[in-house]
Design an enzyme around this catalytic site. Structure first.
Site, short mmCIF file in Angstrom:
data_model
loop_
_atom_site.label_atom_id
_atom_site.label_comp_id
_atom_site.label_asym_id
_atom_site.label_seq_id
_atom_site.Cartn_x
_atom_site.Cartn_y
_atom_site.Cartn_z
N ASP A 54 80.36 -99.14 15.67
CA ASP A 54 78.95 -98.29 15.87
C ASP A 54 77.98 -98.94 14.83
OD1 ASP A 54 77.24 -95.82 16.19
OD2 ASP A 54 78.71 -94.56 15.44
N CYS A 112 78.86 -88.00 23.56
CA CYS A 112 79.00 -87.23 22.37
C CYS A 112 78.09 -86.38 22.09
CB CYS A 112 79.45 -88.29 21.22
SG CYS A 112 80.18 -87.59 19.76
O1 LIG Z 1 76.14 -87.09 15.97
C1 LIG Z 1 76.40 -86.85 14.85
O2 LIG Z 1 75.45 -86.12 14.26
C2 LIG Z 1 77.48 -87.42 14.04
C3 LIG Z 1 77.68 -86.85 12.85
C4 LIG Z 1 78.75 -87.49 11.94
C5 LIG Z 1 79.39 -88.29 12.39
C6 LIG Z 1 79.36 -89.01 13.83
C7 LIG Z 1 78.17 -88.44 14.67
N1 LIG Z 1 78.06 -88.81 15.86
C8 LIG Z 1 78.83 -89.85 16.42
C9 LIG Z 1 78.46 -90.35 17.74
O3 LIG Z 1 77.72 -89.42 18.24
C10 LIG Z 1 79.07 -91.38 18.37
O4 LIG Z 1 80.11 -91.82 18.02
C11 LIG Z 1 78.13 -92.52 17.70
O5 LIG Z 1 77.77 -92.46 16.66
C12 LIG Z 1 76.85 -93.13 18.68
O6 LIG Z 1 75.56 -92.13 18.34
P1 LIG Z 1 74.28 -92.64 18.86
O7 LIG Z 1 73.90 -94.06 18.37
O8 LIG Z 1 73.38 -91.41 18.59
O9 LIG Z 1 74.38 -92.65 20.37
#
Ligand SMILES: O=C(O)c1ccccc1NCC(=O)[C@H](O)[C@H](O)COP(=O)(O)O
Length: 202
Positions: free
Chosen positions: A128, A6
């Site tokens: 999440d 992502c």
């Molecule tokens: O990435 C972002 O900044 C974001 C902002 C608002 C809503 C969702 C967002 N990201 C979602 C993701 O990247 C993934 O679905 C998930 O939350 C995993 O994130 P991470 O803990 O950083 O791997």
């Protein structure tokens, strides 16, 4: 194991994800994100994604018209919703032709939604940490004893180092990572992407 990388925002990191064997690529349209892409840039990235690899637009608490306009303009196949969107909103996105991934915190799922998985008409549920895209994990014990819906996706603080252990313990059908494959906030690392996909497949 379905694997989504992502928050992709450059051709190099997108190509690294695809070449490594990711099943899905994510593009963040949520204002304020360090991974924010506009529709025109996302469209160029989406055009590089081969048939068979899913393209997902990520949104949070945005007006429905904006979400549909951005998703159509970028050409993504699927919409992922991280906010407080209600079932009518989900229905409108589905009727516009986009399968929806419903992203909620594992805490919220256990507290409110476990009896209602699928009740928003979502194609898949993503569990999440409370602050999406922040690289934080939720306690594995949160989900202990909770019946989990078929096809659920694990996210929140995954890394190449912890993904094997967490997928063995929690047995999701898919994983979604962003921060854990970055060299600094918002900057994806091709090496980390490759390491993550390889570990998640192992
Ligand atoms: O990435 C972002 O900044 C974001 C902002 C608002 C809503 C969702 C967002 N990201 C979602 C993701 O990247 C993934 O679905 C998930 O939350 C995993 O994130 P991470 O803990 O950083 O791997």
């Amino acid at each position: 194991m379905w694997i989504k990388i992502c928050g992709l925002s450059t051709p190099e990191t997108l190509d690294a994800a695809v070449t490594a064997g990711a099943d899905a690529t994510g593009f963040v349209f949520a204002p304020g994100s360090p991974r924010l892409v506009d529709a025109a840039h996302a469209r160029e990235l989406v055009a590089r994604v081969p048939e068979g690899v899913e393209t997902v637009g990520v949104f949070r608490d945005q007006p429905l018209d904006d979400v549909l306009r951005l998703a159509r303009a970028a050409g993504v196949r699927t919409v992922q919703l991280h906010g407080h969107e209600d079932p009518a909103y989900f229905e409108a996105v589905r009727r516009a032709g986009f399968p929806v991934i419903r992203a909620i915190s594992a805490d919220t799922f256990v507290r409110e939604s476990q009896d209602h998985a699928g009740s928003f008409g979502e194609a898949r549920l993503l569990l999440d940490a409370p602050d999406p895209g922040a690289g934080a994990t939720f306690a594995e014990s949160t989900l202990a004893g909770s019946p989990l819906p078929l096809g659920w996706i694990l996210a929140g603080g995954l890394t190449p180092e912890n993904v094997v252990r967490l997928t063995k313990t929690l047995a999701p059908s898919g994983v979604d990572v962003s921060s854990g494959v970055e060299s600094s906030r918002g900057v994806k690392s091709p090496d980390a992407i490759r390491a993550f996909v390889s570990a998640a497949r192992s």
